[in-house]
Design an enzyme around this catalytic site. Sequence first.
Site, PDB file in Angstrom:
ATOM      1  CD  GLU A 436      -2.152   1.479   3.025  1.00 60.30           C
ATOM      2  OE1 GLU A 436      -1.727   0.497   3.927  1.00 60.30           O
ATOM      3  OE2 GLU A 436      -2.468   2.511   3.605  1.00 60.30           O
ATOM      4  CG  ASP A 509       0.265   1.866   6.844  1.00 61.05           C
ATOM      5  OD1 ASP A 509       1.323   1.388   6.619  1.00 61.05           O
ATOM      6  OD2 ASP A 509      -0.074   3.179   6.412  1.00 61.05           O
ATOM      7  CG  ASP A 511      -3.730   2.626   9.468  1.00 58.38           C
ATOM      8  OD1 ASP A 511      -4.059   1.848   8.537  1.00 58.38           O
ATOM      9  OD2 ASP A 511      -3.452   3.914   9.185  1.00 58.38           O
ATOM     10  CG  ASP A 513      -7.186   4.895   5.625  1.00 57.31           C
ATOM     11  OD1 ASP A 513      -8.652   4.563   5.951  1.00 57.31           O
ATOM     12  OD2 ASP A 513      -6.636   5.839   5.672  1.00 57.31           O
TER      13      ASP A 513
END
Length: 666
Positions: A436, A509, A511, A513
């Site tokens: 990403e 990541d 997180d 997102d």
Amino acid sequence: MQDQEEIQQTPVENGNTYSEDSIKVLEGLEAVRKRPAMYIGDISERGLHHLINEVVDNSIDEALAGYCKNISVTIHTDGGISVEDDGRGIPTGIHPVKKISTLEVVMCTLHAGGKFDDSSYKVSGGLHGVGVSCVNALSSQMRVTVKREGQIFTQTYSEGKPVSQVEILGDTDASGTLIRFLPDATIFRTTVFQFERVAERLRELAFLNPQVIIHLYDEREKQEETMHYKGGLVDFVKYIDESVTSFVKPILITGNEISEANKNVAVEICFQYNSGYSENILSYVNNINTIEGGTHVSGFRSALTRTLNAYAANNKLNKTPLSGEDFREGLTAIISVKMNEPQFEGQTKTKLGNSDIEGLVRQIMNDKLAQYLDSHPNEAKKVLEKAILAAEARIAARKSRELVRRKNAFEGSSLPGKLADCSIRNPEECEIYIVEGDSAGGSAKQGRDRRFQAILPLKGKILNVQKARLTKILENDEIRTIFLAIGAGFDEEFDVDKARYGKIILMADADIDGSHIRTLLLTLFFIYMKDLIFKGKLYIAQPPLYKVKKGKGEYYAYNDSERDEIISRIRKETAARKGIDIETIEVMEGTTPDGIQISRFKGLGEMNPEQLWSTTMNPETRTLCRVSVEDAANAARIFQTLMGEKVEPRREFIEKNAQYVKNLDV
Ligand code: 0RA
């Protein structure tokens, strides 16, 4: 969907060498302790949780035989598990052959746990139906308590061996079995049970067996859940589709037939249509999720196509010829078959092979679905309208696919410009990181071992393939790039053996997102490249969450408890070195500038190439999660929730899972 199994690259075998004359057939439970993975799949979190299934399956067997109504599972504070049922209780009389209590025989002999009569279905016919004795072998402590024939019996074990006689504790009017075990910490990589992971399988069992009431209690967090779904498969379908809009009420089809092989077979099917585009068929045989489908699924599919087509023709509803896939757009279906002696085939032994089941399921579906359509003309019309739209879209998609193919977009020759390929050509040795973001992609390109590691950076979020028809998917650049890089074709022509890499690793990541992007990618693989998952080639990278620094020492932690462990280890070392006690160190750490520094990685982009290599990409030190479709029901529901059109359940789901980002993929 994601399996938390750790694929740390350590050898499975423990390095023992056997001289010819030292080879002996390992018998009984010693074999289970020597080669646990052979019996329960693996020794990771998945294998650990499998222990509960083995015990609960016996209780479910009692329920299927009509003797058990309540099952309670408790996760104890000491890390142990209790499973209690109100079935007949394990037989306690003297075993005619072994001349000891049958209870001890069942608990301590491999494959002695099954029922002896043929009238009930055996659940334990699937992947690892190895019985309660295996759980015993892999437990440092186990205790069984049986209420049967007026008395309460008990016996205790350690590592599968009795440490007491069968004792009588007193009298009772009740019947049932209580098994409490403590998994052996020297065998399992982790011995911590996860409430939600336990709950998922129990919920599935409760949907599939509406007559049982399953109660789960977690002593640690005082968390509990009672699972009792009187609606059975109807409730199950609604549960999976909770966050999408369905436009017909669930259609329930049941039948009890004698198969060609002269066996009693119970068939239960429930399905409904939602406004989405993907097909969601979950199938079970004797409560085992048949991930690869099989004859029961083929029977269902062919009857669905045939009966709906016949209805359309009789009622002059369609101009376009409709094909099977048109009737499966936006379909959520659960097929549950209960039968004796199922044969399991396929890659993961989760494909039903019994050939007589196909015709039997087809017959039941044809008859009952035709009746349903005749008595529900409005619903029938809606279903057919949806199928006609799907057919039109399919024809349009074929045209654009041909266009794409003519442009040679998916075929080997031209690799995407963004791909930093590896130099080795043998797919078995190669891996591709799908990363990403451009900055993380840059670090990965610099940090990788370019001989066998390829990097494909992605920009932002990819298209949600569950919400788009094929035409649009084929027009999407990011998705095309992924297919091109993997090089194994697309959709129907996808051939996993042509994949250019042995491992496809998703790196995003840790997180919300990143999690969403991971889910979108998983959806793409799940729908269009399923075989990659079946063959165990899809992985998720595990970047660390924290860096703990003390002086020159740097340590990485992949979760909160690892971070805390590192901190306390450093403190102990410091205390020992300075000859002061640990409390003093703790007080000092809070104030001294040379104390421990903890930083949290907010994203992959924060790591420099060396850090990324050593923590996340170096095969010697990294941890990868292999993606599997073991828990297909949960995966299906999560996809619907994250991708469906209802916003509220999605927001709720993300909020609930925010602090356990990892769980989003489970
Ligand atoms: C062997 C035979 C019978 C029942 C069971 C085992 C049994 C095992 C477990 C494990 C957990 N709960 C269980 N409940 C029953 C049949 C007994 C009979 O014929 O009465």
